[in-house]
Write a protein that holds these residues in place. Structure first.
Motif, short mmCIF file in Angstrom:
data_model
loop_
_atom_site.label_atom_id
_atom_site.label_comp_id
_atom_site.label_asym_id
_atom_site.label_seq_id
_atom_site.Cartn_x
_atom_site.Cartn_y
_atom_site.Cartn_z
N LYS A 9 26.80 51.22 42.03
CA LYS A 9 27.73 51.37 41.08
C LYS A 9 28.39 52.52 41.24
CE LYS A 9 26.27 48.60 37.07
NZ LYS A 9 25.65 47.66 37.77
N TYR A 33 37.50 39.14 49.00
CA TYR A 33 38.26 40.45 49.45
C TYR A 33 37.52 41.56 48.90
CZ TYR A 33 41.09 36.13 47.98
OH TYR A 33 41.62 34.84 48.02
N TYR A 35 39.09 45.53 47.57
CA TYR A 35 40.18 46.36 47.08
C TYR A 35 39.70 47.56 47.20
CZ TYR A 35 42.54 41.81 46.01
OH TYR A 35 43.21 40.75 46.05
N VAL A 88 37.91 53.91 43.90
CA VAL A 88 36.84 52.80 43.28
C VAL A 88 37.33 51.55 43.96
CG1 VAL A 88 36.54 51.38 41.21
CG2 VAL A 88 36.92 53.70 40.89
N PHE A 90 36.39 47.49 44.67
CA PHE A 90 36.33 46.04 44.12
C PHE A 90 36.04 45.18 45.10
CE2 PHE A 90 36.77 47.00 39.63
CZ PHE A 90 37.80 48.09 39.48
N GLN A 101 40.80 35.32 41.06
CA GLN A 101 40.16 35.93 41.83
C GLN A 101 39.21 36.63 40.93
OE1 GLN A 101 41.62 39.00 44.71
NE2 GLN A 101 43.24 37.18 45.59
N PHE A 103 36.39 39.16 39.77
CA PHE A 103 36.25 40.45 40.41
C PHE A 103 34.76 41.07 40.07
CE2 PHE A 103 40.05 42.23 41.92
CZ PHE A 103 41.09 41.31 41.58
N GLY A 104 34.20 41.90 40.94
CA GLY A 104 32.82 42.62 40.67
C GLY A 104 33.15 44.04 39.86
N PRO A 105 32.10 44.47 39.35
CA PRO A 105 32.31 45.64 38.47
C PRO A 105 32.86 46.75 39.06
CG PRO A 105 30.01 45.34 38.89
CD PRO A 105 30.65 44.02 39.50
N GLY A 106 32.83 46.67 40.37
CA GLY A 106 33.37 48.25 41.07
C GLY A 106 32.31 49.01 41.51
N THR A 107 32.79 49.76 42.54
CA THR A 107 31.97 51.09 43.03
C THR A 107 32.80 52.25 43.02
OG1 THR A 107 30.31 49.67 44.36
CG2 THR A 107 30.67 51.98 44.98
N ARG A 108 32.45 53.11 42.24
CA ARG A 108 33.06 54.59 42.28
C ARG A 108 32.39 55.35 43.50
NH1 ARG A 108 36.51 57.21 39.19
NH2 ARG A 108 36.38 55.67 37.45
#
Lengths: 112, 117
Positions: A9, A33, A35, A88, A90, A101, A103-108
């Motif tokens: 995360k 994908y 992003y 960030v 995604f 699409q 999306f996952g929760p994202g990585t900062r």
């Protein structure tokens, strides 16, 4: 269902280090994908895949690599991290082109 | 370079009122899909509405509807009966013409919507 999961995360990297961002989806989607989202901006496509074994570059691929050995997994590799890669990230997947699409929760990621 | 333009960086609406967010795009495709996504402070991207460009009828999803003008390449989002939970960043997305797949999207910079109680 877990949907699209991403690990980690959060991450802090030093300049020149490398890392892999993991992405897994359990919806049996062919399309996946990656992003990046910079502060105050929309998402920009880094790489995409239309199925296992098939990947291609998006708008901003420089400094990144991907692989797609299975339908479920689509890892993103950063080699020689640079401050410009602070963002960030995604991961997303879709059933087919033109469909929603997910999306996952994202990585900062911070590179210092 | 191909762009998606959201001309309103920030908007504000009173609870229960109606607000319209604007979006213009410049794809060269003839058959394509357009999307509005919502990003609340949790950072999760959530689909709001999807429009198929070959359909004349504007898409609707409960309180959300679009005004799609294909010739003008305009795709605005109308939120009716605004609720506090609608407060978020809203992103418009259109096809990216330079990839090998019509599934690739290009996003606008977003409109930050605030909802006043």
């Amino acid at each position: 269902n877990a949907g699209v999961t991403q690990t980690p995360k959060f991450r802090i990297l030093k300049i020149g280090q490398s890392m892999t961002l993991q992405c897994t989806q359990d919806m049996n989607h062919n399309y996946m994908y990656w992003y990046r989202q910079d502060p105050g901006m929309g998402l920009k496509l880094i790489y995409y895949s239309v199925g296992a074994g098939i990947t291609d570059k998006g708008e901003v691929p420089n400094g990144y690599n991907v692989s797609r050995s299975t339908t479920e997994d689509f890892p993103l590799r950063l080699e020689l991290a640079a401050p410009s890669q602070t963002s960030v990230y995604f991961c997303a997947s879709s059933r087919d082109q033109g469909y929603e699409q997910y999306f996952g929760p994202g990585t900062r990621l911070t590179v210092t | 370079a191909q762009t998606v333009t959201q001309s309103q960086p920030e908007m504000s609406v009173q609870e229960a009122e109606t607000v319209t967010l604007s979006c213009t795009y410049d794809t060269s495709e003839s058959d394509y899909y357009l999307f509005w996504y919502k990003q609340p402070p949790s950072r999760q991207m959530i689909l709001v509405i999807r429009q198929e460009a070959y359909k004349q009828q504007n898409a609707t999803e409960n309180r959300f509807s679009v005004n799609f003008q294909k010739a003008a390449k305009s795709f605005s989002l109308k939120i009716s009966d605004s609720q506090l939970g609608d407060a978020a960043m809203y992103f418009c997305a259109s096809p990216w013409d330079y990839g090998g797949s019509q599934g690739n999207l290009i996003f606008g910079k977003g409109t930050k919507l605030s909802v006043k109680p």
